[in-house]
Design a protein around this motif. Structure first.
Motif, PDB file in Angstrom:
ATOM      1  N   ALA A 176      46.916  82.329  48.619  1.00 41.07           N
ATOM      2  CA  ALA A 176      45.516  81.924  48.542  1.00 41.07           C
ATOM      3  C   ALA A 176      44.780  82.639  47.413  1.00 41.07           C
ATOM      4  N   ILE A 177      43.845  81.942  46.806  1.00 42.53           N
ATOM      5  CA  ILE A 177      43.032  82.490  45.718  1.00 42.53           C
ATOM      6  C   ILE A 177      41.644  82.804  46.270  1.00 42.53           C
ATOM      7  N   TRP A 178      41.241  84.070  46.135  1.00 42.54           N
ATOM      8  CA  TRP A 178      39.978  84.509  46.719  1.00 42.54           C
ATOM      9  C   TRP A 178      38.823  84.492  45.740  1.00 42.54           C
ATOM     10  N   GLN A 179      39.120  84.477  44.466  1.00 36.18           N
ATOM     11  CA  GLN A 179      38.015  84.370  43.518  1.00 36.18           C
ATOM     12  C   GLN A 179      38.480  83.722  42.230  1.00 36.18           C
ATOM     13  N   VAL A 180      37.577  82.924  41.655  1.00 34.78           N
ATOM     14  CA  VAL A 180      37.765  82.335  40.340  1.00 34.78           C
ATOM     15  C   VAL A 180      36.490  82.567  39.549  1.00 34.78           C
ATOM     16  N   THR A 181      36.637  82.894  38.264  1.00 38.09           N
ATOM     17  CA  THR A 181      35.455  83.121  37.435  1.00 38.09           C
ATOM     18  C   THR A 181      35.767  82.795  35.982  1.00 38.09           C
ATOM     19  N   PHE A 182      34.758  82.329  35.267  1.00 35.82           N
ATOM     20  CA  PHE A 182      34.886  82.040  33.839  1.00 35.82           C
ATOM     21  C   PHE A 182      34.537  83.282  33.020  1.00 35.82           C
ATOM     22  N   SER A 183      35.157  83.403  31.862  1.00 35.38           N
ATOM     23  CA  SER A 183      34.764  84.441  30.917  1.00 35.38           C
ATOM     24  C   SER A 183      33.394  84.093  30.344  1.00 35.38           C
ATOM     25  N   ILE A 213      47.720  82.013  30.436  1.00 32.09           N
ATOM     26  CA  ILE A 213      47.773  82.974  29.338  1.00 32.09           C
ATOM     27  C   ILE A 213      48.637  84.166  29.707  1.00 32.09           C
ATOM     28  N   ILE A 214      48.340  84.769  30.861  1.00 33.62           N
ATOM     29  CA  ILE A 214      49.049  85.979  31.264  1.00 33.62           C
ATOM     30  C   ILE A 214      48.844  86.208  32.751  1.00 33.62           C
ATOM     31  N   THR A 215      49.830  86.838  33.381  1.00 35.23           N
ATOM     32  CA  THR A 215      49.715  87.287  34.764  1.00 35.23           C
ATOM     33  C   THR A 215      49.625  88.803  34.763  1.00 35.23           C
ATOM     34  N   LEU A 216      48.568  89.327  35.367  1.00 34.72           N
ATOM     35  CA  LEU A 216      48.341  90.769  35.412  1.00 34.72           C
ATOM     36  C   LEU A 216      48.868  91.314  36.737  1.00 34.72           C
ATOM     37  N   THR A 217      49.867  92.181  36.642  1.00 37.19           N
ATOM     38  CA  THR A 217      50.455  92.790  37.834  1.00 37.19           C
ATOM     39  C   THR A 217      50.213  94.286  37.779  1.00 37.19           C
ATOM     40  N   GLY A 218      49.731  94.840  38.832  1.00 37.31           N
ATOM     41  CA  GLY A 218      49.425  96.271  38.876  1.00 37.31           C
ATOM     42  C   GLY A 218      48.911  96.685  40.236  1.00 37.31           C
ATOM     43  N   HIS A 219      48.428  95.707  40.987  1.00 36.41           N
ATOM     44  CA  HIS A 219      47.983  95.990  42.343  1.00 36.41           C
ATOM     45  C   HIS A 219      49.159  95.883  43.321  1.00 36.41           C
ATOM     46  N   SER A 220      49.106  96.696  44.371  1.00 39.08           N
ATOM     47  CA  SER A 220      50.137  96.644  45.410  1.00 39.08           C
ATOM     48  C   SER A 220      49.647  95.918  46.658  1.00 39.08           C
ATOM     49  N   GLY A 221      48.419  95.414  46.607  1.00 42.10           N
ATOM     50  CA  GLY A 221      47.860  94.664  47.721  1.00 42.10           C
ATOM     51  C   GLY A 221      47.176  93.406  47.223  1.00 42.10           C
ATOM     52  N   GLU A 222      46.703  92.609  48.174  1.00 44.46           N
ATOM     53  CA  GLU A 222      46.009  91.376  47.822  1.00 44.46           C
ATOM     54  C   GLU A 222      44.796  91.678  46.948  1.00 44.46           C
ATOM     55  N   VAL A 223      44.546  90.812  45.970  1.00 40.01           N
ATOM     56  CA  VAL A 223      43.415  90.999  45.063  1.00 40.01           C
ATOM     57  C   VAL A 223      42.258  90.139  45.554  1.00 40.01           C
ATOM     58  N   ASN A 224      41.132  90.789  45.880  1.00 40.44           N
ATOM     59  CA  ASN A 224      39.999  90.099  46.488  1.00 40.44           C
ATOM     60  C   ASN A 224      38.957  89.636  45.492  1.00 40.44           C
ATOM     61  N   GLY A 225      38.758  90.413  44.416  1.00 43.55           N
ATOM     62  CA  GLY A 225      37.646  90.120  43.531  1.00 43.55           C
ATOM     63  C   GLY A 225      37.934  90.460  42.082  1.00 43.55           C
ATOM     64  N   ILE A 226      37.257  89.749  41.184  1.00 44.27           N
ATOM     65  CA  ILE A 226      37.389  89.965  39.746  1.00 44.27           C
ATOM     66  C   ILE A 226      36.040  89.716  39.094  1.00 44.27           C
ATOM     67  N   VAL A 230      46.510  88.904  39.273  1.00 40.65           N
ATOM     68  CA  VAL A 230      45.386  88.263  38.593  1.00 40.65           C
ATOM     69  C   VAL A 230      45.979  87.413  37.486  1.00 40.65           C
ATOM     70  N   LYS A 231      45.505  86.192  37.363  1.00 41.70           N
ATOM     71  CA  LYS A 231      45.990  85.330  36.286  1.00 41.70           C
ATOM     72  C   LYS A 231      44.824  84.934  35.382  1.00 41.70           C
ATOM     73  N   LEU A 232      45.120  84.857  34.091  1.00 43.48           N
ATOM     74  CA  LEU A 232      44.159  84.381  33.102  1.00 43.48           C
ATOM     75  C   LEU A 232      44.671  83.070  32.527  1.00 43.48           C
ATOM     76  N   TRP A 233      43.757  82.098  32.434  1.00 46.38           N
ATOM     77  CA  TRP A 233      44.105  80.754  32.023  1.00 46.38           C
ATOM     78  C   TRP A 233      43.201  80.302  30.878  1.00 46.38           C
ATOM     79  N   ALA A 263      39.649  83.380  35.065  1.00 48.52           N
ATOM     80  CA  ALA A 263      40.413  84.410  35.757  1.00 48.52           C
ATOM     81  C   ALA A 263      40.466  84.080  37.242  1.00 48.52           C
ATOM     82  N   THR A 264      41.623  84.364  37.860  1.00 53.04           N
ATOM     83  CA  THR A 264      41.805  84.095  39.278  1.00 53.04           C
ATOM     84  C   THR A 264      42.414  85.316  39.963  1.00 53.04           C
ATOM     85  N   ALA A 265      41.973  85.572  41.199  1.00 51.25           N
ATOM     86  CA  ALA A 265      42.468  86.700  41.988  1.00 51.25           C
ATOM     87  C   ALA A 265      43.067  86.167  43.277  1.00 51.25           C
ATOM     88  N   SER A 266      44.257  86.661  43.625  1.00 49.46           N
ATOM     89  CA  SER A 266      45.014  86.017  44.701  1.00 49.46           C
ATOM     90  C   SER A 266      45.620  87.007  45.688  1.00 49.46           C
TER      91      SER A 266
END
Length: 327
Positions: free
Chosen positions: A217-224, A249-262, A239-242, A231-234
């Motif tokens: 599930a995706i919890w947040q989407v936002t435009f630059s 564009i890129i998938t950002l990996t660095g969190h060890s838990g669900e990403v709630n906000g961006i 986090v993915k950037l489109w 950007a999307t947080a899941s």
């Protein structure tokens, strides 16, 4: 030890000064606090809101007021940046408020809750209007031009309302909608939710495209700020950037838990993400063009291609690609 969750709620930039000031970041946690940070990661202020999980926090457009909503209380609290409680708005008795948002002119506050309603308030705390859904409302946001309010609900429906609270369009996302966001020009709407997808829409409800790539599930989407990236947080911990055309564009990996906000910084150069792992991460997202990413990839692969390639042709994969200087 409690596993505290952090929602990266947004950035504040003072509009009172003629010279640009460092942006601040607010995070909300299930320890009942809202914390303010500078871009270097130094904590500026900690506001103890209550003993409940804080579900959302937002700055007023002028950066002087912080609105926070928590679980199972049914109220919104307004604080100044010094930590003084200014006002409490009662949405409903002991229900979860999922979202709070200021209008671009700062004159209206919207709250969305478990009671299937969105309520509009003036800055004095007076209720202006109540907007109804058929299920829990997870998100409410204003268009950048201030003319439209978008709401996303567990009923799978996105509703568009005028500033007076009158509905003028209904969009079927076909799954619970956790986040809605307008493009900076107020002409495109993004919805995201339980189906692991982001869908882009024209304001007349016509589908533009779907962004597919998350595995939860995706919890947040936002435009630059320039509208060129999304950007999307899941819950898949990424986090993915489109690009606007749907290209990943890129998938950002660095969190060890669900990403709630961006949230993007006002200049669009930095993205902050907040996770259930108890951390907020700042990402440098400047110059994320395809050529730049290929160059960085070739930089990383340089030694491997020179010494470990299986075929001779592999050695020349990055010939002619401009690579950034190694730091």
């Amino acid at each position: 030890m409690a596993n505290y969750s952090y929602w990266a709620s947004g950035w504040c930039q003072s509009r009172q000064l003629l010279t640009r000031r460092e942006s601040d970041i607010a995070t909300a946690s299930d320890d009942g606090t809202v914390k303010l940070w500078n871009q270097q990661g130094k904590q500026i202020k900690s506001l103890k809101i209550n003993e409940y999980n804080i579900w959302d926090v937002n700055f007023s457009p002028d950066g002087q007021i912080i609105a926070a909503v928590s679980s199972d209380e049914g109220v919104v609290r307004l604080w100044n940046r010094q930590g003084k409680l200014l006002k409490t708005l009662k949405h409903s008795d002991r229900i979860r408020i999922h979202s709070v948002s200021f209008s671009p002119d700062g004159k209206t506050i919207a709250t969305a809750g478990q009671d299937r309603t969105v309520k509009l308030w003036n800055r004095q705390g007076q209720l202006i209007n109540t907007l109804n859904h058929s299920a829990t409302v997870y998100n409410v946001t204003f268009s950048p031009d201030g003319k439209i309010i978008a709401t996303g609900s567990n009923d799978g429906i996105v509703k568009l309302w005028n500033r007076q609270g009158q509905p003028f369009n209904t969009i079927n996302h076909n799954a619970a909608v956790y986040s809605v966001s307008f493009s900076p020009d107020s002409q495109t709407l993004a919805s995201a939710g339980a189906d692991n997808k982001v869908k882009l829409w024209q304001l007349n409800g016509r589908a533009i495209r779907s962004l597919d790539g998350h595995s939860a599930a995706i919890w947040q989407v936002t435009f630059s700020p320039d509208g060129q990236m999304i950007a999307t947080a899941s819950d898949d911990k990424t986090v993915k950037l489109w690009h606007r055309d749907g290209t990943l564009i890129i998938t950002l990996t660095g969190h060890s838990g669900e990403v709630n906000g961006i949230s993007f910084s006002p200049d669009g150069k930095t993205l902050v993400s907040g996770s259930k792992d108890g951390t907020a991460i700042l990402w440098n997202v400047e110059n994320l063009t395809l050529d730049n990413l290929i160059g960085r990839g070739c930089n990383w692969l340089h030694d491997y291609l020179a010494n470990n390639s299986q075929g001779q042709s592999d050695r020349y994969l990055c010939d002619g690609v401009k690579t950034p200087n190694k730091s």
